[in-house]
Design an enzyme around this catalytic site. Structure first.
Site: not given
Length: 460
Positions: A280, A292, A326-327, A354, A424
């Site tokens: 992503h 990520d 995606e997130e 991912d 994140h």
């Protein structure tokens, strides 16, 4: 002499000869990745020239433009953008928080708004705080002890679980649903312990959801760093009347248009059978999204380049897809699957990366037992590269919507022990990606794609 010739013919027709050719191809792939790989350079640009790529942002559009340009330069048969409407959530100015043990005696703590959260009131939110270990404990306390307070969710990831994604799954519900559930009992806001096995000062964001909760009943939600969570918990034990203050300025806007970025090499024998490899393109905004999932995107791009540069001519159509959103919405993966169904495309295999750009260990596979056995039968080919995990399990969020009875889904599984140190958070940055590990991941993915393409999948 005739016996010698006959023996040579027999040997040439046996699986041993075929395996030798496979060994040569995998060696060529790994050699190319480790000496002439492009993934690290691409990631450098995505991370350091573009930065965090939250869906709907200017940076996300820059990433779309950049990756399309790079795929165009590879000389693929087709490169295009697939439009998709995505949510646009903006964090605003940095968040601020402290806890107060007595009037005027405060301790600042690092927090960040959870993705999708509403803002606090203009002057911030200050109230007594109640600590819970999860949603069940919240319900046991009930409205009498929750109403008018800030709920502090402090269930840590389980350090005894070797698979850190299992540890993550075991406590992420408090991030995703914590605000909705606390609001039912009259809470004013929620603070959630970061999903991180390490004790540090980085708060980790991530998506949360309000469901159908009316806008005027939605309460703000933020993540607190693990060090600060430990300190706050210890303080509450000494002083249950401790108050917590936080201010955040995030805002949700109307959906905007973005794109999935797609490139393909047309299959020479079965062009209507599509194999997908992807990651992503969007990321959270605190760091630059290197692990990520910038890593997964550049690895997926390099899969097609590695196969092309080593001279392999795929039988099936190979397609790289860089999914958007995606997130905080899964719009890109859902749109891709929707278009594929509407176009009656036949997808036979999809592989997603991912889980960060760490040392690859193998794959988890969502498929029939027969297809899993087929992939497990290639263990010896992967053994020289220390790839040993071939297990039944989940694949990836963005390729999940493609699932049907006729497709094999797989996810690259790197070593997971360090992943949630960065996941994140502000420290998910380029310097924390190891070039060799990233390149090994791309080669491992390309090798599986090669084998699936050459031998096909087992029909159900």
């Amino acid at each position: 002499m005739r016996k010698v010739l006959l023996l040579a013919v027999l040997l040439a027709s046996t699986p041993f000869f075929s395996q030798t050719e496979d060994e040569k191809q995998l060696k060529a792939i790994y050699d190319m990745a480790l000496t002439k790989g492009k993934a690290y350079d691409w990631l450098n640009y995505l991370s350091n020239q573009i930065g965090g790529r939250l869906s709907g942002s200017v940076q996300a559009q820059h990433a779309v433009d950049y990756t399309k340009t790079q795929l165009d330069a590879l000389g693929l048969d087709k490169v295009w953008l697939q439009p998709v409407m995505v949510p646009k959530w903006v964090r605003g100015i940095p968040e601020f928080a402290y806890f107060e043990t007595s009037p005027g005696l405060t301790t600042n703590v690092p927090i960040c708004a959870l993705g999708g959260s509403v803002a606090t009131p203009d002057g911030g939110l200050k109230a007594n705080i109640v600590e819970v270990k999860g949603l069940d404990e919240l319900e046991k306390l009930g409205r009498a002890k929750i109403e008018g307070k800030i709920v502090f969710y402090n269930r840590p990831m389980d350090p005894t679980l070797i698979n850190t994604f299992e540890a993550y799954s075991g406590c992420v519900d408090q991030r995703a649903s914590g605000a909705v559930e606390a609001a039912k009992f009259g809470a004013l806001g929620v603070i959630v312990r970061s999903m991180n096995l390490r004790l540090d000062d980085y708060p980790h964001t991530g998506s949360m959801r309000y469901g159908d909760t009316p806008v005027n009943q939605r309460i703000p939600a933020a993540a607190i760093s693990t060090n600060a969570a430990e300190l706050l918990s210890a303080t509450l034990k000494l002083n249950p009347n401790t108050k917590f203050y936080f201010k955040q300025n995030c805002k949700q806007y109307e959906d905007v248009q973005s794109y999935n970025v797609i490139g393909e090499i047309t299959g020479s024998t079965y062009p209507k059978e599509v194999m997908v490899v992807g990651g992503h393109l969007d990321s959270w905004d605190l760091g630059d999204g290197s692990h990520d999932d910038g890593a997964g995107c550049v690895q997926s791009m390099d899969v097609l380049r590695l196969l092309k540069e080593t001279g392999y001519k795929p039988k099936r159509t190979l397609r790289v897809v860089l999914f958007m959103n995606e997130e905080n919405g899964m719009r890109g993966g859902n749109k891709y699957a929707e278009v594929a169904r509407n176009n009656n495309e036949q997808h036979v295999f999809a592989l997603e990366s991912d889980s960060g750009g760490f040392t690859p260990r193998g794959f988890s596979i969502d498929a029939s037992d027969e297809n899993i056995e087929q992939i497990q039968g290639w263990r010896d080919l992967f053994a020289p590269y220390l790839i040993h995990v071939f297990q039944k399990g989940g694949s990836g969020a963005d390729i999940g919507p493609l699932k049907d009875d006729g497709i094999v889904l797989a996810g690259l599984r790197p070593d997971t022990q360090r992943y949630f140190d960065y996941h994140h958070a502000e420290n998910d940055t380029f310097e924390h990606v190891n070039k060799r590990e990233l390149e090994l991941g791309a080669a491992t993915m390309a090798s599986l794609v090669y084998l699936i393409d050459k031998y096909g999948t087992v029909p159900n």
